[in-house]
Design an enzyme around this catalytic site. Structure first.
Site, short mmCIF file in Angstrom:
data_model
loop_
_atom_site.label_atom_id
_atom_site.label_comp_id
_atom_site.label_asym_id
_atom_site.label_seq_id
_atom_site.Cartn_x
_atom_site.Cartn_y
_atom_site.Cartn_z
N LYS A 7 -19.45 -6.29 -7.48
CA LYS A 7 -20.28 -6.50 -6.29
C LYS A 7 -21.56 -7.26 -6.64
O LYS A 7 -22.10 -8.00 -5.83
CB LYS A 7 -20.61 -5.17 -5.63
CG LYS A 7 -19.38 -4.39 -5.15
CD LYS A 7 -18.82 -4.97 -3.87
CE LYS A 7 -17.55 -4.24 -3.44
NZ LYS A 7 -16.90 -4.88 -2.29
N GLU A 35 -23.81 -3.61 4.54
CA GLU A 35 -22.98 -2.44 4.82
C GLU A 35 -22.46 -1.95 3.48
O GLU A 35 -22.42 -2.71 2.52
CB GLU A 35 -21.80 -2.84 5.71
CG GLU A 35 -20.57 -3.37 4.96
CD GLU A 35 -20.81 -4.72 4.29
OE1 GLU A 35 -21.80 -5.40 4.65
OE2 GLU A 35 -20.02 -5.08 3.38
N SER A 63 -12.70 -3.80 -11.62
CA SER A 63 -13.77 -4.20 -10.70
C SER A 63 -15.03 -3.35 -10.84
O SER A 63 -16.12 -3.82 -10.55
CB SER A 63 -13.27 -4.14 -9.27
OG SER A 63 -12.75 -2.85 -9.00
C1 LIG Z 1 -15.48 -0.85 -7.81
C2 LIG Z 1 -14.93 -1.46 -6.55
N1 LIG Z 1 -13.79 -2.15 -6.59
C3 LIG Z 1 -13.26 -2.72 -5.47
C4 LIG Z 1 -13.86 -2.57 -4.24
C5 LIG Z 1 -13.19 -3.18 -3.03
O1 LIG Z 1 -13.87 -4.30 -2.55
P1 LIG Z 1 -13.23 -5.73 -2.71
O2 LIG Z 1 -11.81 -5.65 -2.25
O3 LIG Z 1 -14.07 -6.61 -1.86
O4 LIG Z 1 -13.30 -6.13 -4.15
C6 LIG Z 1 -15.07 -1.89 -4.14
C7 LIG Z 1 -15.78 -1.72 -2.85
O5 LIG Z 1 -16.75 -1.01 -2.72
C8 LIG Z 1 -15.62 -1.30 -5.33
O6 LIG Z 1 -16.77 -0.59 -5.31
#
Ligand SMILES: Cc1ncc(COP(=O)(O)O)c(C=O)c1O
Ligand SMILES: Cc1ncc(COP(=O)(O)O)c(C=O)c1O
Lengths: 254, 411, 411, 254
Positions: free
Chosen positions: B86, B108, B377
């Site tokens: 993020k 948000e 992520s």
């Molecule tokens: C660690 C993590 N991975 C994935 C996501 C999913 O978001 P996105 O699909 O935009 O990567 C989030 C959303 O808060 C997140 O905190």
């Protein structure tokens, strides 16, 4: 014909009144009573909002009304049936207000056709700018219905013109930024803005957002054709019950 | 404004008229930045000095051995400052906000990761900051709320609708239509009206650009598959975009299977067939909605994937088959996470762990000469309460009970 | 064994006879690794692929502006995998453990950071792992305990003595004198018997080597001062060692001032004059002890600095004046932390925040053309319970009470 | 003279017994009673442990005894006074056992001199390898006191020799790895190890760690000169009270 109705009506009234209700809030019987009261109070036209779960442009009051209506089972089909009945019973024009997904899921063509068949004369779709509305605009034109677009204080002259050209019946000028149901200051800025709206289109102008009192309506007289009262009526009903609608409306335009 | 931001019919910008000039301004600023090489340089420098980009690509030797198939490489977005990918999007939009001369940001948040990232960016750039967060998520992700507030952000629990991510997005828009003059809305994922899906994906593209270089350097060839979890789709777009021109690389997006198929049980918009095309929150994509077009409740153990819609770009990639979509259930996710922690000492967030589930199911079929890349992520520190509950850790419960006792006695 | 590991009379190896061969073996393996360039390369590669070394050097623009003096640069050890500099030492000793053919590691931990780092390393290298942790700290740092256990480590609460770091070290030695054949004791700081102080400092020297290069690249000259908090002394040694050959750089170590001067109120062994030279835990240094040589209780808001002894190398650098030692009180620490979070979006651990306190007091006196480097040894995610308590955050208490209610109803 | 005492005593006993107490545990009066009981039971020499807050080489039982003694105010000075008294009252040799910081803080020279002046004949310092003990060794030599070093199963032949050469009076062979107070298996390995100890030094050999029963002592007979009973007596006292010491000891050597 919505436009001509408004012009005609303006002959003997210097300001018209459009009220708004959320269909099925708190339930359809109540909604019906409210319409009766409003018509009896002499409103000139009405906005029927088909509830949507994501009313992005609405403030707390209408937001709450939307979700409660849905909780009590306000399906789109029921909204159509309700609209059909009020159109039959009362001889003022009714327009739909709702978000685009409601049309899209129903089928834009089918939705507009259904409007035409039951006699709803126009629609306000706050999340559908003309650029995204081609299919909708074509269908509305085919059935001689009025797509009503929204003028805002942020809109450029060119854009106001364009929005006017894409509209039929009247245009809906929002008095300020923000969502429905918040306070508006009726003053010079608003005058200037209404002047710009006037320049941009020959269509009648409805002014909405924050119109809540007799003074507000008086302020608008001569600057717009229609005063739109939305959230405030819901507040009044929630506070004093359905019977309070008529006196409230009469007081507004007195 | 002209009609734009469409991907095979998905996307667009279904916005209230009042925001049209704001979106025109944003689009212009974004285009301008995109054409200005100095901007990208400034962005990369910021991410390499404030966060630790390029993030490493870690070979998971033990997991690779466990499954006896392709080598498992993990792209370490969890090492970003604030613990998730993020940060990439948020810092990019921070630079853009400054460029537009705005002084306030709103955002948000679901998992709280984007909220923390936004609050962090605001603290660093000196912006005022308001974060909208579904009341349900405020409780699920209290530690993140705590840090947002420490950073000076105002966190507003959203009590309307399902009180999760989608409702937080609505509230953010309601704020924006009022305060657009000084405020930029830092949308947290590759969703929403144009130009957000494209812009957020651009900022996240760092992930894929780095990952592609790194895997080539490490293994001398491209990976067979790239895995990412899919909430709104930003980390997936970030990784996948690095391989769009490599048809031989299969791209796999993993959604929240929750308790399994059936509306209300999950948040899988593409992997399951409970979702239909619709228009909400300003864009057109697959939504978990009913016949009338009313959005339905979703469920996932991970707040960050618990969302009704999905990036319009991914919806298009789903239709044209470039990306394969799968779903992982809550139970599978907790298992995959525990396994990864135990075997590699890595702590993937619950969202992230969805990607691991699918990879674990499949890597065994590939040859040891091949490799796959999983996008980690984020890290799970923020998930400690959720994970402790999922694992029913008695020591944790004892600790919380003791803490509560302590507070009760203070009061 | 021969007499070695002395620094101006501090240090040495006061070990039970049974461990003499074990230390000879360790010393040999360490010497051997140190002379083998391939080892250092392997170590650096591991740290750049599993963690994100080199960690960035971040310019704190807002704090610099606030104090209107030297530019404040922050060395981001908090971005290491597991959130602190402890990862450096642990990964290095992991490689050494494998080199010695041992299959089990043990460690002591105070803040829990070293415990988590050790458990992480053990998971990655496939070692069995036991962590000794003072009972007091087990409660103070429950989130870290939670993750250690998820990684498969056995965490043993130590109930003897003051039930903090020093007692955990004693317990670890008691384990080691029994299991030395297959077990390596991964000491977490630059203390203990030779070769630990030297070896741990060597592994941590990455910090200073990188920081020196980075600040020269950034500012074209050396910093006026380098700040680090001092528990056992490993992060300080790591940063400082990069500048030992630069006499113009003043080195400032900041200890835990706790509630202020007076034995039992703090853990400042060098900044205050409550400590005297002694021999315990296998080495000679300044200890907070009484006239008889009995170790006394210490106090700090930060578990990681709450220790009776200090690196013998730092004791020597204190005597010869190369390093200046200061102390920061609990209250100052919480303020400095809150300020850093609010102004920079950085979340220094409570331990780390001690270094920030002293820097904040002094940077104003320096010229804007000058710079200082602060070592951000770790991040505060682990400290959320302590920080929430220090700040008396009512929302957090409400949340914990609700959680407890939930658990009570489940039970 | 400690060494000669042991040789002499071995003339009429095939195994001597050295017991151990933690000074001031549970308090000094109790400690005194325990010494009386032990001497009455016929122990040949005794280890007096001066409590330390960080007894790294001790197991749970002695660890607990150390910290409780300290909690009840067992200062070093009191330990000296206690030692002085027992040396006067009982004519068996006493040696100190403690950790190096106790000597260091007191002043190594002063500590050894005090030992000499009150007639404590030797010392066991488990955290002081000879390499670190120069000052200590010199002082002990000057006063003709016995530094007693520890033999371990891990020690190489060379190291055992060196440790023997640095020791006076006797050497203390630990029966196994680990800390005090854990179980020891008395078997072939131990035999082999004791053989190695014997080869490395001509000094008497005391065997300690885990000696707890009559069988254990019998096993040691002929292989070592002294059986050391440490933690077990503390266990016995904690369980059955001071009066149980004498019968326990007598049973051990019967
Ligand atoms: C660690 C993590 N991975 C994935 C996501 C999913 O978001 P996105 O699909 O935009 O990567 C989030 C959303 O808060 C997140 O905190
Ligand atoms: C974040 C952090 N900083 C500093 C320390 C103090 O240790 P040292 O002085 O060895 O760096 C600790 C110890 O746990 C820590 O966790």
């Amino acid at each position: 014909m919505l436009e001509s109705y408004i012009h005609q009506r303006r002959q003997d009234k210097d300001i018209l009144l459009m009220t708004h209700i959320v269909l099925g809030y708190p339930d359809f019987d109540q909604s019906m009573k409210v319409v009766e009261e409003m018509v009896a109070a002499g409103v000139d036209l009405m906005e029927l909002q088909i509830p949507f779960s994501e009313p992005m442009a609405d403030g707390p009051v209408i937001l709450k009304a939307n979700s409660e209506a849905l909780d009590h089972g306000a399906q789109v089909e029921k909204s159509f049936e309700f609209a059909e009945e009020v159109v039959k019973r009362f001889d003022i024009p009714f327009v739909f207000m709702t978000y685009y997904n409601i049309l899209f899921k129903y089928g834009v063509g089918a939705f507009v056709e259904r409007m035409a068949s039951i006699g709803v004369q126009g629609a306000i779709i706050p999340d559908l700018p003309p650029e995204e509305g081609e299919e909708y605009l074509v269908a509305m034109a085919e059935h001689g219905l009025s797509p009503i677009h929204i003028f805002t204080p942020n809109s450029s002259e060119d854009r106001l013109k364009m929005l006017g050209e894409k509209s039929r019946g009247f245009v809906y000028s929002v008095a300020r930024k923000g969502v429905t149901g918040k306070e508006t200051t009726f003053g010079d800025d608003l005058n200037a803005y209404l002047g710009r709206c006037r320049e941009a289109t020959d269509l009648p102008i409805a002014l909405g957002f924050g119109v809540a009192s007799n003074e507000d309506v008086r302020f608008i007289r001569g600057k717009a054709d229609i005063a739109v009262v939305g959230s405030e009526t819901i507040r009044v009903i929630d506070r004093d019950g359905v019977d309070s609608v008529k006196p409230f409306i009469e007081e507004l335009v007195s | 404004m002209d009609r734009r931001g469409y991907y095979d019919g998905f996307g667009g910008a279904f916005i209230p008229e009042i925001l049209v000039p704001t979106f025109d301004e944003l689009e212009a600023a974004y285009r301008d930045a995109r054409e200005d090489p100095a901007f990208w340089e400034e962005y990369k420098t910021l991410m390499s000095t404030y966060s630790c980009r390029p993030t490493p690509l870690t070979l998971a030797e033990n997991l690779t051995a466990d499954f006896g198939g392709a080598k498992i490489y993990i792209k370490r977005e969890d090492l970003n400052h604030t613990g998730a990918h993020k940060a990439n999007n948020v810092m990019g939009q921070g630079l853009l906000t400054r460029r537009m001369g705005k002084t306030r940001v709103i955002g948000e948040t679901g998992a709280g990761q984007h909220g923390v990232a936004t609050a962090t960016m605001a603290a660093k750039f000196g912006f005022d900051c308001t974060i909208y967060m579904g009341e349900v998520d405020v409780e699920r992700q209290r530690p993140n709320v705590f840090w947002m507030e420490r950073m000076g952000a105002e966190v507003i629990p959203v009590t309307s609708g399902s009180r999760t991510l989608k409702d937080a997005i609505n509230e953010a828009f309601r704020d924006w239509v009022t305060n657009m003059d000084n405020t930029h809305y830092v949308l947290g994922t590759a969703c929403g009206p144009h130009p957000f899906p494209e812009m957020v994906s651009w900022f996240q593209s760092l992930i894929g650009i780095e990952a592609r270089e790194q895997i080539l350097k490490e293994t001398g060839k491209l990976p067979k598959r790239a895995y990412a979890c899919v909430g709104g789709g930003s980390n997936a777009m970030g990784l996948f975009s690095g391989f769009f021109d490599d048809p031989e690389v299969e791209l796999v997006g993993v959604e929240a299977g929750g308790r399994g198929k059936g509306i209300g049980e999950h948040a899988a918009r593409l992997a399951y067939d409970d979702a239909t095309i619709g228009i909400a929150q300003g864009y057109k994509t697959y939504f978990l909605q009913n016949h009338d077009g009313q959005m339905q409740d979703t469920h996932s153990v991970s707040a960050g994937l618990d969302y009704v819609g999905v990036s319009p770009i991914l919806a298009a990639l789903h239709e044209n088959g470039r990306v394969r979509f799968e779903a992982a259930t809550d139970d599978e996710v907790v298992d995959a996470m525990s396994r990864t922690v135990r075997r590699e000492g890595l702590i993937p967030a619950l969202e992230t762990s969805h990607a691991f589930v699918q990879a674990f199911k499949e890597v065994g079929d590939l040859s040891p000469d091949d490799s796959v890349v999983i996008n980690q992520s984020g890290r799970a520190d923020k998930d400690i309460f959720t994970v402790a509950d999922a694992l029913k850790d008695p020591k944790w419960e004892k600790f919380i009970l003791a803490k509560a006792e302590e507070y009760r006695n203070l009061a």
